[in-house]
Scaffold this active site. Structure first.
Site, PDB file in Angstrom:
ATOM      1  N   ASP A 106      27.945   3.576  62.692  1.00 22.67           N
ATOM      2  CA  ASP A 106      28.181   2.705  63.838  1.00 22.67           C
ATOM      3  C   ASP A 106      27.545   3.368  65.064  1.00 22.67           C
ATOM      4  O   ASP A 106      27.069   4.502  65.010  1.00 22.67           O
ATOM      5  CB  ASP A 106      29.674   2.431  64.044  1.00 22.67           C
TER       6      ASP A 106
HETATM    7  C1  BGC Z   1      30.261  -1.964  66.952  1.00 29.09           C
HETATM    8  C2  BGC Z   1      29.611  -2.546  65.729  1.00 29.09           C
HETATM    9  C3  BGC Z   1      28.276  -3.134  66.102  1.00 29.09           C
HETATM   10  C4  BGC Z   1      27.436  -2.062  66.735  1.00 29.09           C
HETATM   11  C5  BGC Z   1      26.040  -2.520  67.103  1.00 29.09           C
HETATM   12  C6  BGC Z   1      29.347  -1.048  67.703  1.00 29.09           C
HETATM   13  O1  BGC Z   1      29.904  -0.647  68.904  1.00 29.09           O
HETATM   14  O2  BGC Z   1      31.421  -1.258  66.548  1.00 29.09           O
HETATM   15  O3  BGC Z   1      30.445  -3.512  65.170  1.00 29.09           O
HETATM   16  O4  BGC Z   1      27.668  -3.656  64.956  1.00 29.09           O
HETATM   17  O5  BGC Z   1      28.083  -1.624  67.908  1.00 29.09           O
HETATM   18  O6  BGC Z   1      26.034  -3.324  68.209  1.00 29.09           O
END
Ligand code: BGC
Length: 803
Positions: free
Chosen positions: A322
């Site tokens: 993530d």
């Molecule tokens: C979120 C994810 C997301 C990623 C990309 C993160 O902060 O937890 O769910 O896919 O950002 O934007």
């Protein structure tokens, strides 16, 4: 790099970027620089059907794929290999920036494997051209995006889609999203989010399918099928990314990013099944999570990433971290420096580094010094290349620019958005007003006051993730009702904003209510700031002065229908006692107003049911129906839960245990009577169940369970028959009820139908004391019920002894 045409998307992406930057600054001090109409309602879903669903296309099984991956790997330098493991957002540095030049130069050198938050065929093609034509090995980039509930055609938020209990409808929405995203050059959606969440305080409960693993698994499979289509290498298919692996939804106290403590039994029995279902449906990628799980951050957790995902499940695709979750290993306290964080993440099984920039900065030295074995690095690269080959990116790296605009918001897609929105709405309350239920409303009503900050708010209809959705695509409730009734019969009063109202705003709303025959109130949360990521709430009432507005409008004595918008259930005990009709609308997407109008006026009947337990007050959280009975349940006849002596039972002394509305609850415009549940056998031999489970093929039906459902009202309608079981006498305590099947049944007024669920060994298997999924001798209670709190049960015995 981000499409300049789309200001809305741009502003959302900026919010994203700056939000994350703030987070990074928090974590690393100054290391980081800012850089309908409705189809027939009979979609059936039973355990048997879900078993069959497992045999969807496996994206990595195509002959020759492994050979291609290995041939390419052999040609790659260490720098090129590491490059495949590096992902950046839209050209903006968000992690420690040392070593960064600029994306284009890095792409040319083969130092970037993926970009996200870059959209549009022209923009993605231009960058792809550098990778494919100017880099030494011509390896294409993969472009990702948070396509969560739609790309340009925005559907209801994921929680709302789950409230439809219609996997086939969810699949259709994901297919549209895949068509639109791929037309815009995006071949990878960071979706589905399949985190089980039992706590409505957590803002991201809006992004998942609620609290139940059985429903969550069915929905997870549907997303994967919709995104990846029949063949992942079709130009309009996109790779799914199952997230957040794993346990993120159990954040302590419902506070986002917080730690989780989940026993292996609970993990296997409740949190992992939707992930496993998605993987079995062929999901090409996974995303590791932010949270620590039993002390080990999930972005460096070999138990979940290697043992479970790779070894036990045989997952061959790639895992992306993530956002900065690799550099966050330092804040978690398991790495003192970036190099250690990179080593721990890669060695645990995180293949691609989303924005931390730590793989780029440290892997070369780590491999050269032997701290990361070459074989581990190669394995990660193989996984990324496998996904790129499976998507057909080597053969078709570019997107046809002339198809893009005509693929967006097609009329068929908008029709699916309207159906999905209708089916996502959950009617919570519909009391009689002057002798008949408040809803549906008559289209001949003389005048209606439309009141509330969400009544004319197109932006909020799109939810907290809306990819390339635009405010102007969304139909607000005011717009839809004006079209339906004509402007002269609709009196609109905003009543203030979500967060604040002046006395005169409220007075104007009360006046509008007084001079019309009834009021529709549109109240709730603000989707971008109060729901989704980093939007946990400790108090779940209506923000601002909306409660006061509600009470004053109701005090006019005119009938009121409350349309409640939110990314979670809101605790409104007063409303559930005093407002005759309440419709949970979540955030319904581009067709919001039309769908709500369809249901309010009875052009469509509400068919949604709660995918979670609706709390009475936030202090009840975590609240979930599939809880253990405890040794002193409040329902224990030895300890009656009435006033008096019932002291030593599991309960609050100042609030009920029960939710405001149970999991699975939902009203419609007719009523149903559920007859007793009947099973065609009273005994099943343990050995038969064991034999069936050992077979890798489709498991046979061992028990048929049925109940007669009668439509006792005067209108046609759809019942959602839910199958629950309880197992007793087992090696570990199992929940007082757990969902194991559901079917929607369309019934004409007065019609009766027998609903049958065919149960196989899977229905009775659970993660027992021997640390495996198995069946055990048990006393089984079975309900076919309209929700998790009702129904007449039957029983059967699983007979035999464990060897
Ligand atoms: C979120 C994810 C997301 C990623 C990309 C993160 O902060 O937890 O769910 O896919 O950002 O934007």
């Amino acid at each position: 790099m981000i499409s300049g045409k789309n200001l809305h998307a741009l502003s959302r992406l900026c919010v994203n970027v700056y939000g994350r930057t703030a987070k990074a600054i928090l974590f690393f001090g100054l290391l980081v620089l800012c850089a309908i109409f409705i189809p027939p309602l009979s979609s059936a879903q039973s355990p048997a059907a879900s078993t069959a669903d497992r045999t969807t296309t496996k994206p990595f099984d195509s002959p020759g794929l492994e050979q291609k991956v290995n041939d390419l790997l052999q040609k790659m330098t260490l720098e090129e290999k590491i490059g495949q493991l590096v992902q950046y957002t839209g050209g903006l540095a968000t992690g420690p920036t040392s070593g960064r030049t600029d994306d284009k130069d890095m792409i040319r050198k083969g130092q970037v494997g993926s970009l996200f938050n870059v959209t549009g065929s022209r923009e993605t093609n231009a960058l792809q051209k550098i990778a494919v034509e100017n880099s030494r090995l011509h390896i294409p980039l993969i472009f990702g995006l948070d396509v969560i509930h739609g790309y340009r055609t925005i559907f209801p938020i994921s929680l709302g889609l789950a409230a439809s209990w219609e996997p086939s409808l969810v699949e259709k929405t994901a297919r549209v999203a895949a068509q639109e995203a791929s037309a815009g050059g995006v071949r990878w959606a960071f979706s589905p989010m399949v985190d089980i969440s039992r706590d409505a305080r957590w803002g991201r409960i809006s992004e998942g399918a609620g609290e139940d693993p059985f429903l969550g698994s069915a929905i997870a499979r549907a997303y994967v099928r919709g995104y990846q289509g029949e063949h992942l290498n079709a130009p309009d298919s996109i790779a799914a990314c199952v997230k957040h692996f794993v346990g993120y939804g159990a954040a302590e106290g419902g506070r986002d990013y917080n730690s989780t403590e989940i026993s292996e039994h609970t993990l296997r029995q409740y949190y992992l099944p939707p992930f496993h279902a998605a993987q079995e449906a062929g999901a090409a990628t996974f995303m590791s999570a932010f949270n620590s799980l039993n002390g080990v951050p999930t972005s460096a957790n070999p138990f979940t990433l290697k043992q479970i995902l790779r070894n036990e499940w045989g997952f061959k695709g790639m895992v992306v971290s993530d956002w900065t979750s690799i550099s966050e290993l330092m804040a978690h306290g398991i790495a003192l420096d970036g190099a250690t964080a990179a080593r721990k993440a890669l060695r645990a099984g995180v293949d691609m580094d989303m924005t931390s920039n730590l793989y780029h900065s440290h892997l070369e030295q780590l491999v050269n010094s032997g701290q990361i074995p070459q074989s581990d690095l190669d394995e990660a690269v193989r996984r990324v290349l496998r996904v790129k080959f499976a998507l057909g990116l080597f053969d078709h790296p570019y997107t046809d620019e002339k198809d893009e605009s005509q693929t967006m918001l097609r009329s068929e897609s908008v029709a699916i958005a309207r159906a999905a929105a209708v089916h996502s709405l959950v009617l919570l309350r519909n009391e009689a007003v002057s002798g008949s239920p408040m809803l549906p409303l008559s289209a001949n009503v003389s005048s209606i006051a439309l009141v509330g900050p969400l009544a004319d708010d197109a932006r909020n209809m799109l939810g907290s993730w809306s990819a390339l959705g635009r405010d102007q695509d969304a139909v607000s409730l005011r717009r839809a009702l004006t079209e339906k009734l004509g402007a002269s019969r609709l009196v609109y009063a905003k009543g203030g904003t979500i967060l604040d109202s002046s006395d005169s705003d409220i007075a104007a709303a009360v006046q509008a209510a007084q001079k019309t025959s009834m009021t529709i109130l549109a109240l709730g949360e603000d989707s971008p700031t109060m729901t989704g990521e980093a939007a946990s709430r400790a108090w779940l009432g209506l923000p601002g002065r909306q409660q006061e507005l509600l009470e004053k409008v109701v005090a006019t004595g005119k009938p009121v229908a409350l349309v409640l918008f939110g990314g979670r259930p809101l605790t409104l005990p007063w409303a559930f006692e005093h407002v005759p009709a309440v419709l949970a609308a979540w955030f319904p997407g581009v067709q919001a107003g039309n769908a709500i109008s369809d249901v309010l006026f009875g052009d469509a009947a509400p068919t949604g049911h709660l995918p979670l337990s609706w709390p009475r007050l936030a202090a009840q959280e975590p609240l979930y129906y599939n809880a253990l009975n405890t040794g002193r349940p409040a329902s224990d006849p030895e300890h009656p839960d009435v006033q008096g002596d019932a002291k030593y039972i599991s309960r609050y002394i100042d609030a009920p245990n029960s939710p405001q509305f149970p999991f699975g609850f939902g009203l419609t415009y007719t009523t149903f009577r559920y007859g007793p549940t009947q099973a065609d056998t009273k005994q099943v031999a343990l050995t038969d169940l064991q034999k069936a489970l050992a077979d890798t093929g489709k498991h046979p039906t061992l028990v048929s369970v049925s109940a007669e459902i009668k439509n006792t009202g005067a209108r046609a309608g759809s019942a959602l028959a839910q199958l629950y079981i309880r197992l007793e006498g087992t090696s570990v305590a199992m929940p007082a009820r757990m969902l194991q099947g559901f079917q929607k049944v369309a019934l004409a007024a007065g019609e009766s139908r027998k609903v049958t669920f065919e149960l196989s060994a899977d229905t009775f298997a659970f993660w027992g004391a021997e640390n495996k999924f198995a069946v055990e001798p048990a006393h089984v209670t079975i309900w076919i019920a309209p929700n998790s709190a009702e129904g007449e049960s039957t029983t059967l015995e699983i007979t035999g002894t464990l060897q």
